[in-house]
Design a protein around this motif. Structure first.
Motif, PDB file in Angstrom:
ATOM      1  N   ARG A 166       0.819  -1.215   0.000  1.00 35.50           N
ATOM      2  CA  ARG A 166       0.000   0.000   0.000  1.00 35.50           C
ATOM      3  C   ARG A 166       0.851   1.262   0.000  1.00 35.50           C
ATOM      4  O   ARG A 166       0.351   2.345   0.227  1.00 35.50           O
ATOM      5  CB  ARG A 166      -0.930  -0.001   1.204  1.00 35.50           C
ATOM      6  CG  ARG A 166      -2.016  -1.058   1.136  1.00 35.50           C
ATOM      7  CD  ARG A 166      -2.938  -0.998   2.341  1.00 35.50           C
ATOM      8  NE  ARG A 166      -3.953  -2.033   2.273  1.00 35.50           N
ATOM      9  CZ  ARG A 166      -5.142  -1.892   1.677  1.00 35.50           C
ATOM     10  NH1 ARG A 166      -5.453  -0.739   1.125  1.00 35.50           N
ATOM     11  NH2 ARG A 166      -5.999  -2.886   1.659  1.00 35.50           N
ATOM     12  N   GLY A 167       2.139   1.129  -0.215  1.00 36.64           N
ATOM     13  CA  GLY A 167       3.001   2.284  -0.161  1.00 36.64           C
ATOM     14  C   GLY A 167       3.219   2.736   1.270  1.00 36.64           C
ATOM     15  O   GLY A 167       2.786   2.078   2.221  1.00 36.64           O
ATOM     16  N   SER A 168       3.875   3.848   1.437  1.00 36.41           N
ATOM     17  CA  SER A 168       4.129   4.388   2.773  1.00 36.41           C
ATOM     18  C   SER A 168       3.991   5.906   2.731  1.00 36.41           C
ATOM     19  O   SER A 168       3.989   6.511   1.665  1.00 36.41           O
ATOM     20  CB  SER A 168       5.527   3.995   3.258  1.00 36.41           C
ATOM     21  OG  SER A 168       6.517   4.459   2.352  1.00 36.41           O
ATOM     22  N   LEU A 169       3.856   6.495   3.906  1.00 31.08           N
ATOM     23  CA  LEU A 169       3.727   7.945   4.000  1.00 31.08           C
ATOM     24  C   LEU A 169       5.093   8.573   4.225  1.00 31.08           C
ATOM     25  O   LEU A 169       5.879   8.100   5.048  1.00 31.08           O
ATOM     26  CB  LEU A 169       2.783   8.321   5.141  1.00 31.08           C
ATOM     27  CG  LEU A 169       1.327   7.906   4.963  1.00 31.08           C
ATOM     28  CD1 LEU A 169       0.522   8.259   6.215  1.00 31.08           C
ATOM     29  CD2 LEU A 169       0.704   8.573   3.739  1.00 31.08           C
ATOM     30  N   SER A 170       5.378   9.623   3.512  1.00 26.85           N
ATOM     31  CA  SER A 170       6.636  10.358   3.653  1.00 26.85           C
ATOM     32  C   SER A 170       6.329  11.830   3.880  1.00 26.85           C
ATOM     33  O   SER A 170       5.444  12.395   3.218  1.00 26.85           O
ATOM     34  CB  SER A 170       7.504  10.194   2.400  1.00 26.85           C
ATOM     35  OG  SER A 170       7.848   8.844   2.200  1.00 26.85           O
ATOM     36  N   ARG A 171       7.071  12.450   4.787  1.00 31.52           N
ATOM     37  CA  ARG A 171       6.789  13.839   5.141  1.00 31.52           C
ATOM     38  C   ARG A 171       7.367  14.794   4.105  1.00 31.52           C
ATOM     39  O   ARG A 171       8.518  14.654   3.674  1.00 31.52           O
ATOM     40  CB  ARG A 171       7.377  14.162   6.516  1.00 31.52           C
ATOM     41  CG  ARG A 171       6.948  15.546   7.045  1.00 31.52           C
ATOM     42  CD  ARG A 171       7.375  15.750   8.496  1.00 31.52           C
ATOM     43  NE  ARG A 171       6.804  14.728   9.366  1.00 31.52           N
ATOM     44  CZ  ARG A 171       5.560  14.738   9.823  1.00 31.52           C
ATOM     45  NH1 ARG A 171       4.742  15.730   9.472  1.00 31.52           N
ATOM     46  NH2 ARG A 171       5.125  13.782  10.610  1.00 31.52           N
ATOM     47  N   VAL A 172       6.559  15.766   3.697  1.00 30.71           N
ATOM     48  CA  VAL A 172       7.012  16.802   2.771  1.00 30.71           C
ATOM     49  C   VAL A 172       7.978  17.730   3.498  1.00 30.71           C
ATOM     50  O   VAL A 172       7.657  18.276   4.556  1.00 30.71           O
ATOM     51  CB  VAL A 172       5.817  17.603   2.220  1.00 30.71           C
ATOM     52  CG1 VAL A 172       6.300  18.759   1.356  1.00 30.71           C
ATOM     53  CG2 VAL A 172       4.882  16.683   1.426  1.00 30.71           C
ATOM     54  N   ALA A 173       9.162  17.897   2.932  1.00 28.69           N
ATOM     55  CA  ALA A 173      10.189  18.736   3.554  1.00 28.69           C
ATOM     56  C   ALA A 173      10.257  20.123   2.913  1.00 28.69           C
ATOM     57  O   ALA A 173      10.571  21.105   3.580  1.00 28.69           O
ATOM     58  CB  ALA A 173      11.551  18.050   3.457  1.00 28.69           C
ATOM     59  N   TRP A 174       9.987  20.197   1.625  1.00 28.05           N
ATOM     60  CA  TRP A 174      10.103  21.486   0.935  1.00 28.05           C
ATOM     61  C   TRP A 174       9.255  21.485  -0.335  1.00 28.05           C
ATOM     62  O   TRP A 174       8.907  20.433  -0.876  1.00 28.05           O
ATOM     63  CB  TRP A 174      11.558  21.808   0.587  1.00 28.05           C
ATOM     64  CG  TRP A 174      12.316  20.687  -0.090  1.00 28.05           C
ATOM     65  CD1 TRP A 174      13.107  19.749   0.524  1.00 28.05           C
ATOM     66  CD2 TRP A 174      12.339  20.367  -1.476  1.00 28.05           C
ATOM     67  NE1 TRP A 174      13.615  18.868  -0.393  1.00 28.05           N
ATOM     68  CE2 TRP A 174      13.175  19.224  -1.634  1.00 28.05           C
ATOM     69  CE3 TRP A 174      11.762  20.925  -2.613  1.00 28.05           C
ATOM     70  CZ2 TRP A 174      13.429  18.646  -2.879  1.00 28.05           C
ATOM     71  CZ3 TRP A 174      12.009  20.346  -3.856  1.00 28.05           C
ATOM     72  CH2 TRP A 174      12.843  19.225  -3.974  1.00 28.05           C
ATOM     73  N   VAL A 175       8.925  22.701  -0.805  1.00 30.62           N
ATOM     74  CA  VAL A 175       8.209  22.901  -2.058  1.00 30.62           C
ATOM     75  C   VAL A 175       8.891  24.045  -2.796  1.00 30.62           C
ATOM     76  O   VAL A 175       9.036  25.144  -2.252  1.00 30.62           O
ATOM     77  CB  VAL A 175       6.720  23.241  -1.826  1.00 30.62           C
ATOM     78  CG1 VAL A 175       6.002  23.423  -3.168  1.00 30.62           C
ATOM     79  CG2 VAL A 175       6.031  22.168  -0.993  1.00 30.62           C
ATOM     80  N   HIS A 176       9.329  23.785  -4.029  1.00 30.99           N
ATOM     81  CA  HIS A 176       9.984  24.821  -4.831  1.00 30.99           C
ATOM     82  C   HIS A 176       9.266  24.967  -6.160  1.00 30.99           C
ATOM     83  O   HIS A 176       8.618  24.027  -6.637  1.00 30.99           O
ATOM     84  CB  HIS A 176      11.454  24.468  -5.105  1.00 30.99           C
ATOM     85  CG  HIS A 176      12.303  24.373  -3.889  1.00 30.99           C
ATOM     86  ND1 HIS A 176      12.186  25.215  -2.814  1.00 30.99           N
ATOM     87  CD2 HIS A 176      13.308  23.498  -3.569  1.00 30.99           C
ATOM     88  CE1 HIS A 176      13.073  24.892  -1.887  1.00 30.99           C
ATOM     89  NE2 HIS A 176      13.758  23.844  -2.313  1.00 30.99           N
ATOM     90  N   LEU A 177       9.414  26.119  -6.782  1.00 31.39           N
ATOM     91  CA  LEU A 177       8.912  26.330  -8.130  1.00 31.39           C
ATOM     92  C   LEU A 177      10.065  26.151  -9.100  1.00 31.39           C
ATOM     93  O   LEU A 177      11.129  26.763  -8.932  1.00 31.39           O
ATOM     94  CB  LEU A 177       8.319  27.733  -8.262  1.00 31.39           C
ATOM     95  CG  LEU A 177       7.426  27.989  -9.466  1.00 31.39           C
ATOM     96  CD1 LEU A 177       6.174  27.125  -9.392  1.00 31.39           C
ATOM     97  CD2 LEU A 177       7.051  29.453  -9.554  1.00 31.39           C
ATOM     98  N   THR A 178       9.900  25.293 -10.095  1.00 29.59           N
ATOM     99  CA  THR A 178      10.961  25.010 -11.066  1.00 29.59           C
ATOM    100  C   THR A 178      10.402  25.127 -12.478  1.00 29.59           C
ATOM    101  O   THR A 178       9.193  25.221 -12.682  1.00 29.59           O
ATOM    102  CB  THR A 178      11.533  23.600 -10.859  1.00 29.59           C
ATOM    103  OG1 THR A 178      10.475  22.636 -10.986  1.00 29.59           O
ATOM    104  CG2 THR A 178      12.167  23.460  -9.482  1.00 29.59           C
TER     105      THR A 178
END
Length: 412
Positions: free
Chosen positions: A312-324
């Motif tokens: 079922r996959g796993s949950l990973s925490r979002v560390a950053w969001v950038h615009l590219t």
């Protein structure tokens, strides 16, 4: 059978119309009564960012002259419901980009509806004489200064609000004598609908191999979730077609990275499954919700997956969001409505903030491919079915549940 249920609902499927591609549209449900419009304050601008930023009209791209190749981007506006000052006597104020023309014509109707007998007046349009500040969008035919035909300055605050409602990408109650409006470039990455993932993003094919999404073909099977809500077992799902495909275009993407070093790039209006709070363990039914990529924030959890089906996959925490910025836009549609890209589980849909509704709206297209088999790799651009849904949605639906036009600044 899905075919009978979905086929009977084909017309109603348009209620999710703007989920048709990765671009914006109007929302879901009945039309609401007209809301009260609030005039702009003097010196106020909308949206509340600088004019030449991505969230507004975008960067300056260079002056257009009558001798330049880009002069063909300008088109004359002969709308009889608009008065053009044309103090230069050259017709320059009538020249503008098609997007600016469309918004101006829409505004002209609003002006006449609100103030019978009054017309929209343009005092400045395309500038070929250098009368504006350096890098002014007037030099590209993307800006106009406007008043009302009766020159009643008491109307200008509301005129500015009407310009916002007409769809101008930036409106500024700049002077007691006029309102300034501008639009995105016709070929600006921020002005385009469609898209989803960049061409270099990769998917996991049946057998455990990986393939760049630009090389993916209908009929191949890629890793996805068995539940359209994202919490089911990972399975290999058949690619039916592409909802959008353009190998050459350059576009801005939200690139979202996790603590584990996994990252995914996707367009602002594309849907991604996230949960709040504890990221330990796997995704659970009801624990995930689909949000626009532009709304993902550090601290949320998204679903990451290995290369094997059955988990079922796993949950990973979002560390950053950038615009590219990257090249190519590809939106594969799988039979299950989900796809694992760069090791992250994402929706196949965009624009509408309701993944399940979008999945339902595409039921007739899935049924069609169930009967005919996967489609051949269509040419460049947005899929015909997506275009039809989008067109119907713009006629029937309001805007509250749909991603706003343009690309927002992730730092805001």
């Amino acid at each position: 059978r899905e075919g009978r249920a979905r086929g009977a609902a084909a017309a109603a499927a348009a209620s999710a119309a703007a989920a048709a591609g990765c671009g914006p549209g109007r929302g879901h449900g009945k039309r609401r009564p007209p809301r009260k419009l609030t005039p702009l304050a003097y010196k106020q601008f909308s949206p509340n960012v600088a004019e030449k930023t991505l969230g507004a009209s975008g960067r300056y791209e260079g002056k257009i002259t009558r001798n330049s190749e880009r002069f063909k981007e300008l088109t004359p506006n002969y709308n009889p419901d608009i008065i053009f000052k044309d103090e230069e006597n050259t017709g320059a104020d009538r020249l503008m980009t098609q997007r600016c023309k469309d918004k101006l014509n829409s505004l002209a109707i609003s002006v006449m509806n609100l103030w019978p007998g009054v017309k929209l007046r343009v005092t400045e349009g395309w500038d070929e004489d250098g009368h504006h500040s350096e890098e002014s969008l007037h030099y590209e035919g993307r800006a106009v200064d406007i008043t009302t035909s009766d020159r009643d300055r008491n109307k200008y605050a509301m005129l500015a609000r009407l310009a916002v409602e007409a769809g101008f990408d930036w409106v500024y109650y700049e002077s007691k004598a006029h309102v300034h409006c501008s639009v995105k470039s016709e070929h600006s990455v921020a002005a385009k609908t469609g898209g989803c993932f960049p061409g270099g993003a990769w998917v996991i094919t049946e057998g455990g191999g990986t393939k760049a999404i630009r090389d993916l073909r209908p009929g191949e099977r890629v890793l996805a979730s068995s539940e359209s809500g994202g919490s089911g077992e990972l399975v290999f799902s058949e690619v039916l077609t592409f909802l959008d495909r353009d190998p050459a275009v350059r576009k801005h993407f939200y690139t979202i990275g996790t603590d584990e070093g996994v990252s995914l790039s996707l367009t602002a209006a594309h849907l991604l499954f996230v949960s709040e709070g504890n990221c330990s363990g796997g995704p659970t039914a009801g624990g995930l919700r689909a949000v626009f990529a532009s709304d993902v924030r550090p601290g949320q959890c998204m679903v990451t997956a290995g290369s094997e089906a059955g988990s079922r996959g796993s949950l990973s925490r979002v560390a950053w969001v950038h615009l590219t910025e990257d090249r190519g836009v590809f939106a594969p549609l799988t039979r299950h409505g989900t796809v694992v890209v760069n090791g992250v589980l994402a929706s196949c849909y965009a624009a509408l903030d309701h993944h399940q509704l979008a999945h339902w709206a595409f039921g007739p297209l899935r049924t069609l491919h169930h009967w005919t088999g996967p489609g051949v790799n269509q040419g460049q651009g947005i899929h015909w079915y997506s275009r039809v849904l989008y067109w119907i949605g713009t006629l029937l639906l309001d805007s509250e549940r749909f991603h706003p036009w343009g690309v927002a600044d992730p730092e805001r």
